[in-house]
Design an enzyme around this catalytic site. Structure first.
Site, PDB file in Angstrom:
ATOM      1  N   HIS A 249      45.158 -43.894 -15.070  1.00  0.00           N
ATOM      2  CA  HIS A 249      44.296 -43.435 -14.216  1.00  0.00           C
ATOM      3  C   HIS A 249      44.997 -42.896 -12.883  1.00  0.00           C
ATOM      4  CE1 HIS A 249      41.822 -43.850 -10.255  1.00  0.00           C
ATOM      5  NE2 HIS A 249      40.874 -43.551 -11.198  1.00  0.00           N
ATOM      6  N   LEU A 251      48.078 -41.633 -13.296  1.00  0.00           N
ATOM      7  CA  LEU A 251      48.773 -40.525 -13.594  1.00  0.00           C
ATOM      8  C   LEU A 251      47.726 -39.277 -13.779  1.00  0.00           C
ATOM      9  CD1 LEU A 251      51.294 -41.685 -16.127  1.00  0.00           C
ATOM     10  CD2 LEU A 251      52.014 -40.882 -13.975  1.00  0.00           C
ATOM     11  N   ARG A 252      46.688 -39.431 -14.214  1.00  0.00           N
ATOM     12  CA  ARG A 252      45.815 -38.494 -14.360  1.00  0.00           C
ATOM     13  C   ARG A 252      45.108 -37.681 -13.244  1.00  0.00           C
ATOM     14  NH1 ARG A 252      41.836 -40.772 -19.323  1.00  0.00           N
ATOM     15  NH2 ARG A 252      43.161 -40.122 -21.093  1.00  0.00           N
ATOM     16  N   ASP A 390      53.702 -36.601 -52.125  1.00  0.00           N
ATOM     17  CA  ASP A 390      53.353 -34.935 -52.256  1.00  0.00           C
ATOM     18  C   ASP A 390      54.550 -34.335 -52.661  1.00  0.00           C
ATOM     19  OD1 ASP A 390      55.240 -34.169 -49.892  1.00  0.00           O
ATOM     20  OD2 ASP A 390      54.079 -35.636 -48.771  1.00  0.00           O
ATOM     21  N   GLY A 422      54.216 -36.315 -32.508  1.00  0.00           N
ATOM     22  CA  GLY A 422      55.133 -37.326 -33.089  1.00  0.00           C
ATOM     23  C   GLY A 422      54.549 -38.909 -33.039  1.00  0.00           C
ATOM     24  N   GLY A 424      51.465 -39.694 -34.850  1.00  0.00           N
ATOM     25  CA  GLY A 424      50.618 -40.320 -35.856  1.00  0.00           C
ATOM     26  C   GLY A 424      51.172 -41.156 -36.499  1.00  0.00           C
ATOM     27  N   LEU A 425      52.492 -41.147 -37.037  1.00  0.00           N
ATOM     28  CA  LEU A 425      53.141 -42.352 -37.948  1.00  0.00           C
ATOM     29  C   LEU A 425      53.267 -43.413 -37.051  1.00  0.00           C
ATOM     30  CD1 LEU A 425      55.390 -40.182 -40.316  1.00  0.00           C
ATOM     31  CD2 LEU A 425      53.203 -41.276 -40.752  1.00  0.00           C
TER      32      LEU A 425
END
Length: 460
Positions: A249, A251-252, A390, A422, A424-425
């Site tokens: 809060h 920082l926003r 993959d 960076g 997500g993982l």
């Protein structure tokens, strides 16, 4: 196979059987001191009985027995009374209640060179002694035995000494239920404490009052301390979550003002590269804050809303969506389910968090693959291994251990094409670790990257 005895119940029973073994030795060695065993007469005892024989001859006790062989009057005397046995093994001078004992003694002890004694309940029998008496003007050899009434022991004690296996069975009958109850009363609270500890390890921070209310006093105290530890952990997590909310809060507010200031500058001075740079970095900083809050909220939600979920529940919707998405992207999606009846295997955790983790890994593979993504499910040693392969460009081995770190980005074509912060993982790693699992990267046999996620199955 190595057998471990490092369990309280096993130690209790081992201790019991050790004591029981000592008791068995006692049962077999203590009776050796019992007078009711066949004991060789000492020289002093032999001299005494020989004097009794002389006295019996002088007082004509033997003669009266031969003249009146009927059973004598029932009277208990505390001095030895003679009984004779002729060559035809007829017993002379015994009472009805003594005949069986005397016959048993005569059967076992019939050597005049080694006279013995043995107690039968309240009777002490000694002999044999060889004597020659005149019967119908003939010298006839008889075996003389002496019967003495002694102070009887209690019937139950005598019976136990006469039947040692009865003592063994009695002790087992009495001690086994007691030891089972003792083992149960000690191990059940420990098992409850173990289940509570496993639940905490899996992220379930609920206080279990049963730990403080059941069991022996010492284990209740341990349970109370354990609950206090859980409450302290909950307080720390709540405090951290509160601090994250406050920091977010605070920082926003300046970020919002910075965005407004950038908008005012654009109105007054128009677009510029510097202004675009400011807006881009402001947007990235705002996105970082959102992702950090997402990680914190995900941890909190994963800890608070947990239950037993089957493996099929986690995979069902995610795989259906992944197959549909791969078809739209013209990518071949392979599903290798090597676990028979996945609905029978359960994990303890948050269904949404686990499903989202698997979905993120599959989408990550779809994002970087060339044409193939393969998802495999394997059961090994009570744990499920989920592998996502993959055939994309892959990564160098030096990058495998870094890609799960917050804000870490690989400086290669793989990441230059697909922009990201960076995290997500990092979210994947945090979720898996909170479920007592592991996740790591390695080279895929398809040529690209393989992400392996290992999760333990729930054991009650």
């Amino acid at each position: 196979m190595r057998v471990t005895v490092n369990f309280l119940s096993a130690k209790i029973f081992i201790l019991f059987w050790c004591v029981f073994g000592l008791l068995l030795l006692t049962v077999y060695f203590v009776p050796q001191l019992d007078t009711r065993l066949y004991m060789d007469l000492t020289s002093q005892d032999i001299n005494k009985y020989q004097q009794d024989i002389i006295t019996a001859v002088r007082t004509q006790q033997f003669s009266r027995l031969l003249e009146m062989p009927e059973n004598p009057i029932e009277e208990k005397l505390d001095f030895p009374r003679p009984v004779l046995m002729d060559s035809e093994r007829n017993i002379i001078g015994a009472r009805d209640n003594e005949i069986n004992y005397i016959r048993d003694f005569m059967y076992h002890s019939n050597d005049v060179l080694h006279p013995q004694s043995k107690a039968f309940r309240s009777l002490l029998i000694a002999g044999p002694f060889s004597i020659h008496l005149t019967n119908q003007d003939q010298q006839v050899e008889y075996f003389a035995y002496f019967v003495t009434h002694v102070d009887p022991q209690k019937i139950i004690v005598n019976y136990i000494f006469d039947h040692p296996w009865f003592l063994i069975m009695l002790l087992m009958l009495v001690s086994t239920p007691i030891l089972v109850w003792l083992s149960y009363s000690l191990t059940q609270p420990i098992k409850r404490l173990q289940r509570a500890a496993n639940a905490v390890a899996l992220g379930d921070f609920r206080v279990n009052k049963e730990l403080e209310d059941t069991g022996v006093v010492e284990l209740r105290q341990v349970g109370a301390s354990f609950n206090q530890m859980i409450q302290s952990l909950v307080d720390v997590i709540d405090t951290r979550q509160y601090m994250m909310s406050v920091v977010s809060h605070e920082l926003r507010t300046p970020l919002t003002r910075l965005q407004l200031a950038a908008g005012l500058i654009r109105r007054k001075m128009g677009d510029s590269k510097e202004l675009e740079r400011i807006e881009m970095e402001t947007s990235r900083l705002n996105q970082m804050m959102n992702d950090l809050l997402l990680i914190s909220a995900a941890k909190m939600e994963s800890s608070l809303y947990r239950k037993c979920v089957s493996l099929s529940q986690i995979c069902e919707n995610v795989l259906d969506d992944a197959v549909f998405e791969a078809k739209e992207l013209k990518i071949e999606m392979r599903i290798k389910q090597e676990i028979k009846s996945p609905e029978k295997y359960f994990l303890y955790g948050n269904l949404e968090s686990l499903s989202s983790t698997l979905e993120n890994l599959i989408r990550n593979a779809l994002k970087y693959t060339k044409s193939i993504v393969e998802v495999s499910f394997v059961l090994r040693g009570g744990q499920v291994f989920i592998m996502i392969d993959d055939n994309g460009e892959g990564l160098s081995e030096s990058e495998y251990k870094h890609i799960f770190k917050p804000f870490y980005r690989v400086d290669e074509e793989r990441t230059q094409v697909k922009k990201g912060l960076g995290l997500g993982l990092t979210i994947v790693y945090s979720t898996v670790k909170s479920h007592q699992g592991e996740v790591w990267a390695e080279k895929s046999y398809l040529g690209g990257l393989r992400i392996v996620m290992k999760l333990p199955f729930w054991r009650d």
